[in-house]
Design a protein around this motif. Sequence first.
Motif, mmCIF file in Angstrom:
data_model
loop_
_atom_site.group_PDB
_atom_site.id
_atom_site.type_symbol
_atom_site.label_atom_id
_atom_site.label_comp_id
_atom_site.label_asym_id
_atom_site.label_seq_id
_atom_site.Cartn_x
_atom_site.Cartn_y
_atom_site.Cartn_z
ATOM 1 N N PRO A 4 0.816 -1.220 0.000
ATOM 2 C CA PRO A 4 0.000 0.000 0.000
ATOM 3 C C PRO A 4 0.846 1.265 0.000
ATOM 4 C CG PRO A 4 -0.990 -1.605 1.452
ATOM 5 C CD PRO A 4 0.334 -2.181 1.028
ATOM 6 N N GLY A 5 0.466 2.211 -0.882
ATOM 7 C CA GLY A 5 1.212 3.451 -1.018
ATOM 8 C C GLY A 5 2.458 3.323 -1.861
ATOM 9 N N ARG A 6 2.694 2.135 -2.406
ATOM 10 C CA ARG A 6 3.890 1.902 -3.215
ATOM 11 C C ARG A 6 3.481 1.599 -4.656
ATOM 12 N NH1 ARG A 6 7.093 -2.610 0.027
ATOM 13 N NH2 ARG A 6 8.549 -2.302 -1.721
ATOM 14 N N ARG A 7 4.261 0.791 -5.336
ATOM 15 C CA ARG A 7 4.010 0.447 -6.731
ATOM 16 C C ARG A 7 3.896 -1.066 -6.872
ATOM 17 N NH1 ARG A 7 3.221 5.356 -9.761
ATOM 18 N NH2 ARG A 7 3.944 6.921 -8.280
ATOM 19 N N ALA A 8 3.292 -1.507 -7.964
ATOM 20 C CA ALA A 8 3.050 -2.940 -8.181
ATOM 21 C C ALA A 8 4.295 -3.599 -8.765
ATOM 22 C CB ALA A 8 1.848 -3.123 -9.102
ATOM 23 N N THR A 9 5.342 -3.684 -7.970
ATOM 24 C CA THR A 9 6.636 -4.143 -8.477
ATOM 25 C C THR A 9 6.658 -5.631 -8.815
ATOM 26 O OG1 THR A 9 7.404 -4.421 -6.197
ATOM 27 C CG2 THR A 9 7.914 -2.338 -7.280
ATOM 28 N N TRP A 10 5.617 -6.381 -8.435
ATOM 29 C CA TRP A 10 5.582 -7.803 -8.823
ATOM 30 C C TRP A 10 5.221 -7.971 -10.295
ATOM 31 C CZ3 TRP A 10 1.914 -5.424 -5.796
ATOM 32 C CH2 TRP A 10 0.628 -5.339 -6.353
ATOM 33 N N LEU A 11 4.807 -6.887 -10.959
ATOM 34 C CA LEU A 11 4.428 -6.961 -12.368
ATOM 35 C C LEU A 11 5.655 -6.789 -13.270
ATOM 36 C CD1 LEU A 11 1.106 -4.900 -12.340
ATOM 37 C CD2 LEU A 11 1.347 -7.369 -12.635
ATOM 38 N N ASP A 12 6.644 -7.648 -13.070
ATOM 39 C CA ASP A 12 7.843 -7.585 -13.900
ATOM 40 C C ASP A 12 7.462 -7.763 -15.366
ATOM 41 O OD1 ASP A 12 9.614 -7.217 -11.814
ATOM 42 O OD2 ASP A 12 9.855 -9.360 -11.462
ATOM 43 N N GLY A 13 8.042 -6.940 -16.209
ATOM 44 C CA GLY A 13 7.784 -7.052 -17.629
ATOM 45 C C GLY A 13 6.622 -6.195 -18.101
ATOM 46 N N TYR A 14 5.899 -5.582 -17.178
ATOM 47 C CA TYR A 14 4.785 -4.710 -17.535
ATOM 48 C C TYR A 14 5.141 -3.273 -17.149
ATOM 49 C CZ TYR A 14 1.735 -8.870 -17.749
ATOM 50 O OH TYR A 14 1.164 -10.078 -18.044
ATOM 51 N N SER A 15 4.743 -2.331 -17.963
ATOM 52 C CA SER A 15 4.904 -0.938 -17.558
ATOM 53 C C SER A 15 4.043 -0.632 -16.333
ATOM 54 C CB SER A 15 4.528 0.001 -18.711
ATOM 55 O OG SER A 15 3.177 -0.181 -19.092
ATOM 56 N N GLY A 25 -2.276 -11.755 0.133
ATOM 57 C CA GLY A 25 -0.930 -12.091 0.574
ATOM 58 C C GLY A 25 -0.197 -10.843 1.027
ATOM 59 N N HIS A 26 1.015 -11.038 1.529
ATOM 60 C CA HIS A 26 1.816 -9.896 1.985
ATOM 61 C C HIS A 26 2.702 -9.381 0.853
ATOM 62 C CE1 HIS A 26 3.647 -7.201 4.806
ATOM 63 N NE2 HIS A 26 4.850 -7.735 4.660
ATOM 64 N N ARG A 27 3.518 -10.262 0.272
ATOM 65 C CA ARG A 27 4.452 -9.829 -0.777
ATOM 66 C C ARG A 27 4.070 -10.324 -2.166
ATOM 67 N NH1 ARG A 27 10.251 -11.469 0.971
ATOM 68 N NH2 ARG A 27 9.158 -13.312 1.763
ATOM 69 N N HIS A 28 2.826 -10.766 -2.340
ATOM 70 C CA HIS A 28 2.329 -11.227 -3.641
ATOM 71 C C HIS A 28 3.205 -12.364 -4.183
ATOM 72 C CE1 HIS A 28 0.303 -11.056 -7.547
ATOM 73 N NE2 HIS A 28 -0.537 -10.173 -7.033
ATOM 74 N N LEU A 29 3.417 -13.383 -3.342
ATOM 75 C CA LEU A 29 4.262 -14.524 -3.699
ATOM 76 C C LEU A 29 3.451 -15.637 -4.352
ATOM 77 C CD1 LEU A 29 6.355 -14.866 -0.407
ATOM 78 C CD2 LEU A 29 7.035 -13.699 -2.528
ATOM 79 N N GLU A 30 4.129 -16.483 -5.111
ATOM 80 C CA GLU A 30 3.521 -17.707 -5.638
ATOM 81 C C GLU A 30 3.525 -18.726 -4.495
ATOM 82 O OE1 GLU A 30 5.456 -18.896 -9.266
ATOM 83 O OE2 GLU A 30 5.498 -16.848 -10.027
ATOM 84 N N LEU A 31 2.489 -18.695 -3.694
ATOM 85 C CA LEU A 31 2.481 -19.415 -2.424
ATOM 86 C C LEU A 31 2.561 -20.923 -2.574
ATOM 87 C CD1 LEU A 31 -0.228 -17.323 -0.544
ATOM 88 C CD2 LEU A 31 2.254 -17.238 -0.206
ATOM 89 N N ASP A 32 2.179 -21.454 -3.724
ATOM 90 C CA ASP A 32 2.171 -22.906 -3.889
ATOM 91 C C ASP A 32 3.547 -23.488 -4.194
ATOM 92 O OD1 ASP A 32 2.155 -21.660 -6.407
ATOM 93 O OD2 ASP A 32 1.253 -23.407 -7.359
#
Length: 278
Positions: free
Chosen positions: A114-125, A151-158
């Motif tokens: 929250p308040g940051r950027r969607a940095t898990w979207l690697d490869g997307y502007s 989730g907390h860090r938007h991980l691939e939990l599986d």
Amino acid sequence: MTTMATALPGSASGVLDETLTMPLPVLMYHSVGDSVSADFRRWEVPPGVFAEQLGALAASGYHLTGLTDALAHPHRRQVAITFDDGFEDFVTTALPALQNAGAHATLYVPTAYPGRRATWLDGYSERNLPLLDWSDLAALADEGVELGSHGHRHLELDVVPTALARYDVTASRRAIEEKTGRSPDSFSYPFGYHCASVRTVVAAAGFDSACELGYRLHQPLRSRFAISRLVVDRTAGAVDILRLVANGHRDALANARRGLRSGWRAYRAARWRLGHGT
């Protein structure tokens, strides 16, 4: 729909009420806007199209609500509306359309961002798209928007170690409680990925439900920790959205995705091990 002659525990008649067998359409949105790159457009619905979709559903007699409320009222003719990621355009664009249609929704938040950027979207502007901050999210909760965990860090939990998955899930729940004063009931698996051990972790953390992608209507007798959602196409007009909530995805691509899950998980697990030296 034909009533199923299935015994219902505690039912005097011993027959399952027809209304309890009705599937629940759960719509999955991310962004409502029209300003992103072509790669991300699968996850973005233009404002006019979104308003048309809500209007068509409301005019057809569907109660439009968040997921936990929908699960609590299985007898209603309803559609659950969910949003992942917590982009700022939920407040600027999606929420006014929801309010105009008399609709509610569940917003799933990746709590490290929250308040940051969607940095898990690697490869997307869109990795630079702004996300709502905690004050925004707390205000939304006060206005009746259900906040859930993504989730907390938007991980691939599986594919991560179970201990890490457990930490991530519990951290997300704790963050929402501390920042908003509300305990979240629902969880959305990042990227839609889950497995038996992840479902156990989410349930043990105190959540009451959890969402995947699934591409199907949710069947009430299926697990509340594998609630299937429907991806809403950016071009879906009134007829398309009504067909989607009635039938789910019927296209060959959705079927292919379901069939490739195990192989895709094995690839992602190997990628995780290589990237983390395990």
